[in-house]
Design an enzyme around this catalytic site. Sequence first.
Site, PDB file in Angstrom:
ATOM      1  N   THR A  55       0.820  -1.199   0.000  1.00 27.28           N
ATOM      2  CA  THR A  55       0.000   0.000   0.000  1.00 27.28           C
ATOM      3  C   THR A  55       0.863   1.261   0.000  1.00 27.28           C
ATOM      4  OG1 THR A  55      -1.724  -1.212   1.171  1.00 27.28           O
ATOM      5  CG2 THR A  55      -1.906   1.170   1.198  1.00 27.28           C
ATOM      6  N   TYR A 143       4.366 -12.313   5.223  1.00 28.22           N
ATOM      7  CA  TYR A 143       3.258 -11.710   4.482  1.00 28.22           C
ATOM      8  C   TYR A 143       3.005 -12.523   3.225  1.00 28.22           C
ATOM      9  CZ  TYR A 143       0.693  -8.137   1.743  1.00 28.22           C
ATOM     10  OH  TYR A 143      -0.219  -7.467   0.974  1.00 28.22           O
ATOM     11  N   LYS A 172       0.765 -12.263   8.160  1.00 29.84           N
ATOM     12  CA  LYS A 172      -0.307 -11.522   7.485  1.00 29.84           C
ATOM     13  C   LYS A 172      -0.768 -12.395   6.331  1.00 29.84           C
ATOM     14  CE  LYS A 172      -1.301  -7.364   4.764  1.00 29.84           C
ATOM     15  NZ  LYS A 172      -0.737  -6.150   4.121  1.00 29.84           N
ATOM     16  N   VAL A 213      -4.022  -6.247   9.204  1.00 27.88           N
ATOM     17  CA  VAL A 213      -3.172  -5.217   8.614  1.00 27.88           C
ATOM     18  C   VAL A 213      -4.028  -4.593   7.525  1.00 27.88           C
ATOM     19  CG1 VAL A 213      -1.023  -4.659   7.438  1.00 27.88           C
ATOM     20  CG2 VAL A 213      -1.071  -6.483   9.158  1.00 27.88           C
TER      21      VAL A 213
END
Length: 304
Positions: A55, A143, A172, A213
Amino acid sequence: MAADTGAGTFNGARLLTAMVTPFNDNLEVDLERAAQLAQRLVDQGNQGLVVTGTTGESPTLTAAEKLALYETVLKTVGDRAEVWAGTGNNDTVATVELSKQAAALGVTGLMLVTPYYNKPTQEGLYRHYAMVAEAVDLPIMLYNVPGRTSVNLLPATVARLAEDFPNIQRVKEASGLMDQVTEILVRAPRLHVYSGDDGNTLPMMAIGAVGVVSVAGHVVAPGIRTMIDAFVAGDTDEAARLHRHMSPLFRALFVETNPGPVKAAVKLQGLDVGPLRPPLAEPRDETIALLRETLAQMGPAAGN
């Protein structure tokens, strides 16, 4: 058990937002605006920030820019919130080096995306994470986001890493596969699992995840925080109501490639975080209109 952790015994940050990276009109990193955004996010209820994740447009940032962002966010909110550095990429040696530099700055931990484009095997993924875990004495969040990386970090590999490296502490999970999340919770019960998709936060917490998250935490942190707190307190009806209420926004933020819509949404709420770096393009007019309409419907969830 991980399910008990999700139900209330976990004391870490449950709502972390993967912070966008502000740019000025020349597409330079705007550290002053980054500090303003970090302050705003924590003020609104975020318990942690992930800096230079997907992001945050991490593939377009230099190592020096990333380190400057970590330093800025730590200085601004490091005494009030967890600050996780997204130091992972598809070059293991570069990941190790940046992770060491981030650790030296004092970040809370490292979020490491699976190497993208190279498509390593499960053994390659294990060795990638092992090299970082051995090099840095800092908490690590794995992740997994197969939709972006074209590789899926399987539960057996997660369990192997959890067994071999105590500093690998969180995951995540953005595969969207609930069976896979369940298997991770069963096979690696000491790990804290986070949803990587806002829309899956409550369903994943129902099976033992501890939080999210988030992307939507930029604009509806009060609502997400209240939803999580309600679930942990046992008020599942209220948590489900808030989940349903915010679901249209969770979807709207991904009608185009993230982080285009969320940067537009933050601007609609009064903080201009600047343009996107190429190859990303600015959201279409119809996307802006959808975001404006959807945000107007959020009310208290957005702190309004």
